[in-house]
Write an enzyme that holds these catalytic residues in place. Structure first.
Site, short mmCIF file in Angstrom:
data_model
loop_
_atom_site.label_atom_id
_atom_site.label_comp_id
_atom_site.label_asym_id
_atom_site.label_seq_id
_atom_site.Cartn_x
_atom_site.Cartn_y
_atom_site.Cartn_z
N ASP A 100 0.86 -1.23 0.10
CA ASP A 100 -0.19 -0.03 0.00
C ASP A 100 0.89 1.26 0.15
OD1 ASP A 100 -2.25 -1.68 0.33
OD2 ASP A 100 -1.86 -1.78 2.66
N ASP B 91 0.59 -0.75 9.85
CA ASP B 91 0.58 -0.60 8.43
C ASP B 91 1.32 0.61 8.22
OD1 ASP B 91 -0.78 -3.00 8.76
OD2 ASP B 91 -2.41 -2.34 7.57
#
Length: 335
Positions: A264, A300
Site C-alpha cells: 500500500d 501498517d
C-alpha cells in the site's frame, strides 16, 4: 523514454474497508498473549494516509459501524491528514475486525468482517459527491471479495470506458485468497485490472493467480490495456510498463520489522510521483522509499523520512541508488 500520460492533478479518493486490528503485545503467538494492542488496518486507507503524508489531498470513502472500533478507525485515519467526512456510519452493522497471529514462519491474519458495515457498500456509492470531483480513484482487489454488492460497486466503476470516466482509476490487485470463493479470483481480478488506468501487482501474486511461468514482461503482455502496469518483484525491484516501454528500479536493501502495509505504501509513493509529474524512475524510487517506512514498523503506517532526505534520495544517480540501505527507524546510508 517519453512517458507522457499522467492522471489529472487533484484529489485522490480511496474506496474500501478499514478494520480495527488486534495483535499480541509483545509480539508472539495469539494463543499465548496476555495483552493485545489495538490499531487499524485497511489497504485503501493506508494508501490515503501515505498520500496525505506526501502532501497529496486524499479522501477515504467507506462505511463503519456505530461502535467504539469505528470511532477509533475514523480518528486514526483522520489524524493522518485524510478527509474522512464522507465515511458513513451504519447503525445496524459492525466495524470489521482482524486479529494478527505472529509466528516464526510469518504472521497469519484472522478476519471477522462478514456482515460488516463496509461489506454492505454497493454501486450506489458511485453517485457520491466525493467521486464526482475526484481526479483519481483508488480501488483494490480486496473490495470485490467482500460481498456481492461490493463486487458490483467495483465492477460498475470499471465498466465505464476509460475515455468516458470523470476520473482515472488506480487498482492494486491485492489478492487475499482467504476472502475469495475457490477459483473465482483469477478471472475477476484479471477483468478488473484490465480496465484500470494504473495497475499494481506483485510478481508472486500474479504467478499465483495467472500462472507460475509469468515474468514481469509477461504480466504486462497479460494486461495490455492499462496505461501503466507496475510489477513489484518483492525485495528485488519494481518495473513500470507504459506504451512507451518500461523502467525498472531496484529496491534498496531494507531492514524489515513487519512486511504488512508495504505494498500500500509503495502504491501511494508511486501515485504521488505520478501526480507531481515526475518521470517514472523517480515515481518508482518514491514507491520504494514509502514502502520502506511501512517495513520499519509493526503497524501498517510508519513515518516518512524528512522531505530533504526524500529529495536527496530522488536526486541520486542510478549507481548511488543501488548502494542505498534502509534501517529501522528510517536511517539510511549511501556511498
Amino acid at each position: 523514454m517519453t512517458d507522457s500520460w499522467r492522471p489529472p492533478r487533484g484529489r485522490v479518493v480511496c474506496v474500501g474497508e478499514t478494520m480495527a486490528a488486534l495483535a499480541p503485545a509483545p509480539s508472539g503467538p495469539l494463543a499465548d498473549a496476555d495483552q493485545l494492542s489495538l490499531s487499524v488496518a485497511g489497504a485503501e486507507s493506508n494508501v490515503a494516509m501515505y498520500l496525505a503524508d506526501h502532501g497529496i489531498e486524499a479522501t477515504w470513502l467507506s462505511a463503519l459501524g456505530d461502535d467504539p472500533l469505528g470511532a477509533r478507525v475514523s480518528a486514526v485515519v483522520a489524524a493522518a491528514g485524510v478527509d474522512v467526512a464522507h465515511v458513513s456510519t451504519d447503525p445496524d452493522r459492525p466495524t470489521g475486525l482482524m486479529l494478527k497471529n505472529p509466528s516464526p514462519s510469518g504472521t497469519r491474519v484472522h478476519y471477522y468482517r462478514k456482515g460488516s458495515a463496509a461489506s454492505a457498500l454497493g454501486p450506489g456509492l458511485l453517485d457520491h459527491e466525493a467521486l464526482r470531483t475526484a481526479a483519481l480513484v483508488h480501488f483494490t482487489g480486496i473490495t470485490p471479495a467482500l460481498s456481492a454488492s461490493c463486487r458490483e460497486l467495483v465492477t460498475d466503476a470499471f465498466a465505464v470506458p476509460a475515455a468516458e470516466r470523470p476520473y482515472a482509476i488506480s487498482f492494486d490487485v491485492n489478492h487475499r485468497a482467504q476472502l475469495w470463493p475457490e477459483a473465482t479470483a483469477p478471472q475477476v481480478l484479471h477483468d478488473l485490472a484490465g480496465r484500470a488506468d494504473i495497475v499494481f501487482v506483485g510478481l508472486d501474486e500474479a504467478q499465483d493467480l495467472w500462472g507460475a511461468h509469468l515474468t514481469a514482461i509477461a504480466v504486462r503482455e497479460f494486461l495490455p490495456a492499462p496505461r501503466i502496469v507496475v510489477v513489484k518483484d518483492g525485495p528485488r525491484e519494481a518495473t513500470a510498463f507504459t506504451a512507451a516501454g518500461s523502467v525498472t528500479v531496484p529496491a534498496p536493501l531494507t531492514q524489515v520489522t513487519e512486511p504488512v502495509g508495504a505494498g500500500d505504501a509503495f502504491a501511494a509513493g508511486f501515485l504521488t510521483g505520478l501526480l507531481r509529474g515526475e518521470p517514472l524512475n523517480r515515481c518508482l524510487r518514491l514507491g520504494h522509499i514509502t514502502a520502506a517506512s511501512a517495513l520499519s514498523v509493526t503497524g501498517d503506517h510508519g513515518p516518512l523520512p524528512p522531505h530533504s532526505t526524500i529529495d536527496r534520495l530522488l536526486d541520486l544517480t542510478d549507481e548511488q541508488w543501488k548502494d542505498v540501505r534502509f534501517t529501522c527507524g528510517f536511517g539510511y546510508a549511501d556511498k
